[in-house]
Design an enzyme around this catalytic site. Structure first.
Site, PDB file in Angstrom:
ATOM      1  N   HIS A  61       0.874  -1.170   0.000  1.00  0.00           N
ATOM      2  CA  HIS A  61       0.000   0.000   0.000  1.00  0.00           C
ATOM      3  C   HIS A  61       0.910   1.219   0.000  1.00  0.00           C
ATOM      4  CE1 HIS A  61      -3.429  -2.528   0.954  1.00  0.00           C
ATOM      5  NE2 HIS A  61      -2.883  -2.920   2.090  1.00  0.00           N
ATOM      6  N   TYR A 147       8.777  -2.804   7.750  1.00  0.00           N
ATOM      7  CA  TYR A 147       8.750  -2.354   6.357  1.00  0.00           C
ATOM      8  C   TYR A 147       7.635  -1.350   6.133  1.00  0.00           C
ATOM      9  CZ  TYR A 147      11.311  -6.704   6.600  1.00  0.00           C
ATOM     10  OH  TYR A 147      12.175  -7.704   6.983  1.00  0.00           O
TER      11      TYR A 147
END
Length: 207
Positions: A61, A147
């Site tokens: 995303h 991440y």
């Protein structure tokens, strides 16, 4: 056959969701350095800003800002995905369409794209990105996931690590016409096909 309509706005800010073909895999986090490298290559060839990003095991995303005179996000994703896939083994199981098109079958061919309308729309999708690892059940706090750009946001004072996660929110689709309306519901994301994925893909310092 479905018809997909793509809008092009030079210099736009866009939210993307991009998935692996194997939605139960973890290739993106196992190969995070490969993804970073692919992002760097793509940004060097076709510049864009990564405002926010989260890389989950099988999905990305992110919010991008394109250059003022540029609206070509499809080429960027095509290059990034191809660069990432280069050198990886071909998955054992591919559907007949993927085989017929000569594609490796690591990524889904389509992705979600949404042009951000205003500051509320931007913030809604930003919060969704930052909280995605918690919503996915991977960690208890956004900052516990490696991440994600939430670490950069915390360093810059743009995100309070003590913020309760709760459910991600999104603005009402009619909010642009009624600024006082409460934000409830989720904006509809537009699904688009990616062209043939045979070129290079890029990675990012933001990961």
């Amino acid at each position: 056959m479905s018809n997909y309509i793509r809008t092009h706005q030079p210099g736009a800010q866009l939210f993307f969701t991009v998935r692996l073909a194997n939605r139960n895999g973890d290739l993106l986090v196992r190969e995070i350095e490969r993804l970073r490298h692919a992002t760097r290559i793509t940004r060097t060839r076709y510049p864009f800003e990564i405002n926010e990003i989260v890389v989950l095991p099988a999905v990305i995303h992110t919010i991008w800002t394109l250059p003022p005179a540029d609206s070509d996000f499809s080429t960027r994703w095509r290059m990034l995905k191809s660069q990432f896939s280069r050198g990886l083994p071909t998955p054992a199981h591919r559907d007949p369409v993927t085989i017929r098109r000569g594609e490796k079958g690591i990524w889904q061919r389509r992705f979600w794209e949404h042009h951000l309308k205003d500051a509320d729309d931007y913030e809604a999708h930003r919060q969704m990105i930052l909280k995605a690892p918690v919503q996915a059940g991977l960690v208890r706090r956004p900052q516990d996931w490696a991440y994600t750009s939430v670490h950069r946001a915390i360093r810059r004072g743009e995100y309070d690590p003590q913020t309760p996660v709760g459910f991600s929110y999104a603005p009402n689709q009619t909010k642009a016409h009624n600024p006082t309306a409460p934000m409830r519901g989720k904006p509809r994301l537009t699904r688009h096909p990616l062209p043939n994925e045979t070129s290079a893909v890029t990675g990012s310092k933001s990961l």
